[in-house]
Design an enzyme around this catalytic site. Structure first.
Site, PDB file in Angstrom:
ATOM      1  CB  ILE A 171      35.950  40.097  40.369  1.00 12.02           C
ATOM      2  CG1 ILE A 171      34.607  39.810  40.384  1.00 12.02           C
ATOM      3  CG2 ILE A 171      36.493  39.220  41.371  1.00 12.02           C
ATOM      4  CD1 ILE A 171      33.876  38.421  39.880  1.00 12.02           C
ATOM      5  CB  SER A 172      33.711  44.691  42.172  1.00 10.46           C
ATOM      6  OG  SER A 172      34.435  45.616  41.640  1.00 10.46           O
ATOM      7  CB  ALA A 173      33.623  42.989  47.253  1.00  7.40           C
TER       8      ALA A 173
END
Ligand code: SAH
Length: 230
Positions: free
Chosen positions: A64-66
């Site tokens: 999951i992206s930051a």
């Protein structure tokens, strides 16, 4: 900096959003609203620190992206996520951004996620069901599909907004084709060194591309290559 003031998950989500505002990552009120509405904790695997500003593993060699990358992409796409508009999220992973898009485009709009790992499609739908984006999911304005996102999702094209959550060696032509004149795509491009590119389709059909910032995403590739660890 982490806050240690305790409180409920929703409060901690709000603190994360406030921090992104303080750091100047978010300046848009609409992005604040949507990130407060969609609780990030519902989209990360159990036991994962949800509100730390870093990407997190979600299995299948994906992440999951930051939060700051989600915020940056939402902000770049904000004008193209107005009520009634169509949005495509390629490599939708946990479904977090698809849920944000659906919330922004509203019941008259359309938010489509495409993800090539069927298990992630299934878990993203469960995540969305627990979130504030459950009503667009039930109402049919949000859907997530298993497929190769490099082909886009022609059924609901053209799109006002396209987000790609994995880095492409070059911009896939079907995604350019499925962008509406006046539409915008945000896509990481490159192999080891990647740029977040902003692709605007002008009203005459021509395309303008600029680089926003250097980034590091997992590759947009085939399912086999991804499961083998690239
Ligand atoms: N925006 C997502 C990012 C997930 S990481 C999130 O924040 O949750 C990138 C995702 O792209 C992974 O889930 C990976 O499985 C997916 N992906 C990579 N190549 C793909 C392709 N060709 N088609 C569809 N999905 C792809």
């Amino acid at each position: 900096m982490e806050h240690h003031s305790g409180g409920s998950g929703t409060n901690k989500n709000k603190q994360m959003v406030e921090q992104l505002q303080r750091y100047g990552v978010i300046s848009s009120k609409k992005v604040v609203e949507v990130m407060e509405t969609i609780d990030r904790a519902l989209f990360v695997p159990d036991g994962t620190p949800a509100y730390v500003d870093s990407p997190m593993a979600i299995g299948y060699n994906a992440t999951i992206s930051a939060p700051h990358m989600h915020a940056t992409c939402l902000q770049l796409l904000e004008e193209n996520l107005q009520p009634g508009m169509h949005a495509l999220d390629v490599g939708s992973g946990t479904g977090y951004l698809t849920a944000c898009f659906a919330t922004m485009v509203g019941p008259q709009g359309r938010a489509i996620g495409v993800e090539h790992i069927p298990e992630l499609v299934a878990s993203s739908i469960k995540n969305i069901e627990k979130s504030a984006a459950v009503s667009p999911l039930k109402g049919g304005s949000l859907s997530v599909h298993a497929g190769d996102g490099r082909e886009g999702w022609p059924e609901h094209a053209p799109y006002d907004a396209i987000h790609v959550g994995a880095a492409a060696p070059e911009i896939p032509q079907p995604l350019i084709d499925q962008l509406k004149p006046g539409g915008r795509m945000v896509i990481p491009v490159g192999k080891i060194f990647q740029d977040l590119q902003v692709v605007d389709k002008n009203l005459d059909g021509s395309v303008s591309i600029r680089s926003e910032t250097a980034v590091r995403y997992v590759p947009l590739t085939s399912r086999d290559a991804q499961l083998k660890g690239y």
